[in-house]
Every structure is written in C-alpha cells, then in structure tokens.
Design an enzyme around this catalytic site. Sequence first.
Site: not given
Length: 397
Positions: A270, A305
């Site tokens: 990210n 995640e």
Amino acid sequence: MDFLDVPTILQISAVFNLMAALAWLTLAQVFHIAPRAGRLMAGGHVLRFATQGYSDVMSAWPAALQQAVLELGLLGCILMLLLALRRMLLSRQRPRDLAWIGGLGAAGIAAGLAAGSAQAAELAGTVAVTLLGGLAVRAMLLGLRGQVAPVTAGFATLPFAMLALMAFVHSVELLLEPDWAGHAVRGDLPSPARAVLWYVVTFGITLSLIALMIWRVVARIQHLTYRDPLTGALNRRAFERALGDAQAQLLRGHGFALVMIDIDHFKRVNDQHGHAAGDAALRHCVGIWQAGLREVDCLGRLGGEEFCALLPLASPGDLAAAVAVAERLRADLQARPLPWENGLLPLSASFGVALPAAGDARGEVGLVRADAELYRAKAEGRNRVCAATHLQPAEVP
C-alpha cells in the site's frame, strides 16, 4: 365459449406482449434490474406484438413482404428471448451459435421468398425457431443445474421445450402439407388449440424469465450479504456461521482444519504502490487461493489482509492433508506475481494450520490455535506454513 374465440385469444396475447414489454422496460430503465436482459425481453415482446395479430396495416402490402415481416419478426423475437435468457443465467458462452442459426434462418427465409416459395420461407424460419428453442432448453438445464431443485428447473424449462416442440411439429406440417404455408398472409386464423398453446408458451416463457430475474436478484442479495465486496471471499459473519456449522459436524465425526493466512508485508504494498495496488493484490491472492480450493472448502476474509480457510477432512485428525493444501496455496501465490504497472509485483503469505477443539461451539479455540501458528510462521521468516502438530481435535482447553 364465445369469449374464447380465436380473435379474442389473439387480442389477449397481443395485449399481454405489449404490457410485458412495458413491464420489462420499466424494470430495466427505471429500477435498473437486469437492464440488458430487460431491454432484450422488451424488444422481443414488441416484435411479437407487432407481428402476431396479422394486422390490417399489412393487408395492402405484397404477400412476400407480409410473410417476410412475419417470419423474420418471429425469428428476431426468439433470438432476443434467448439472448435475454443467457444474460439471466450469466452465461459466458458467446452468441456465435445464435448468430449462425439466426443468420441461416433469415437467409433461408429470404431465399424462399425470392424463389416464390412460401413453403420454403416458412420452413426455414420454423426450423431455425426449433433449433433456437432447443438451445434455450439446453441453456436452462445447464444454467440451473446444481443451483435449484431438479423439479424447479424442469418447470422453468418446460415453456422453452414446448416452444421447440411446437416449432418442430409445424415443420413436419409444412413438409406433409405444403398448402399450409402462407396461411397467415392469406388471413387464415389459427385453430383455437394452436392459438391457446402459443399464448400459454408466451406466458410461460415470460413467467420463467421473471422467476430467473427474481432468482438472480436474490442471489445477488445473498452475495452482498455473505461475501466480501472487494475479494468475493466470505465475509467474517458468513465465515463464522460456516465455522459454527463445521463445529456441529465435528461431533458427528466429520473433521476439518483451519488455515489462517496473512499476506506478507501488505502495508509495504500500500505504501509503495498505493491502495489501488493493495486492492488488486487482495483480489489476486483470493483468486489464486479459491482456484486451489475445493467447492466444499470455505475461504473467508476476517479483516484487512487476514484470511482463513476451512478445510473439511476425510479423517478428523488428518492434519497432514491440510498442511499439504496450505503449502500448495503458498507455492501458487509465490509462483504467480501480481501484474502491476507494466511490471510484476511479487507477493507471498504466511500460513498457520490447526485442528479444531471438540465442544467449542463457535470454533474460537481452533481460530486461536491457527492464529498462533500463523504468528510463528511470520516470526520464523514469513512465506511458510506452520502447523500445530501437537494439538488434536479431541482436546478441549
């Protein structure tokens, strides 16, 4: 009964087609429910409405033009209905077969009219409708197989089977009685039985497609209720429900294993590539893992995640089988990096495998065990599988 004479039946059928077209168009354009299929259905009903009643508007036209409008109108109507059906069933099949049958049927109609043979023209159109009806039956049976009860699938398919059968019978009539061709152009009315059958088939097809639309909407609602919108994996609530069901089956001797999964260095993805890359990475991982799991296995996204797979086992204590599945999922992800911005983004994940505990209704003990093994895998260097080999399913803390 006087009110069931043929002209009345044809008028009822024409009004039904017009109202059905308006209803489908409203659903598609106003409520945005199955918009493409709805527009196709509306178009099919409009074609049937425009060509069904042997309208006086065409009475002054040449006979060949009248027959061309009637035959091509019916063929176009059936093509639209079949395209709508495939969209309702979310079929990925390309419409090449429909294009070939429709094109050959239209060419046969045109060739027959050019040769002055009403029989050949009508026979070409009727044979094409027979084949299209058969394709509709096949699409229904394949699309609904395993999705609904066989009886329900049979009732939904019945109108399309009736369409194919009626068209086939009419093809035989045309071959045995050549004078039958062109009856519509001559102004001959169909028999009451034929008129009623056509109305029943039209009504039945519309009803079947409405049922398919409702089924599709319900399936979509269920998908949104139980699935993670980004990845398509089960959401936490749905996974916990599946885990509770598996725990109940554990008491009956049906074992399972839990595999906790965490994507390695996901925050780095990210930070370095943006949240769009992070979302793509999540979808990429889930796509690989779901391809490597069986239909009976469940993959859920617990948050961020972190994921968990529930694997039913042939033997309640067969931890080695679950470890082998986890190792395969790990290797598949490592071998298939994410294509991103003209390059490849390597990804890996850590896995923790554990067996559940009997008597744990919500499955929390099994999740804790698998989570502990996941943290051990990350502590030992990530991109590996660790398993709680010392814990057995019968143990209850």
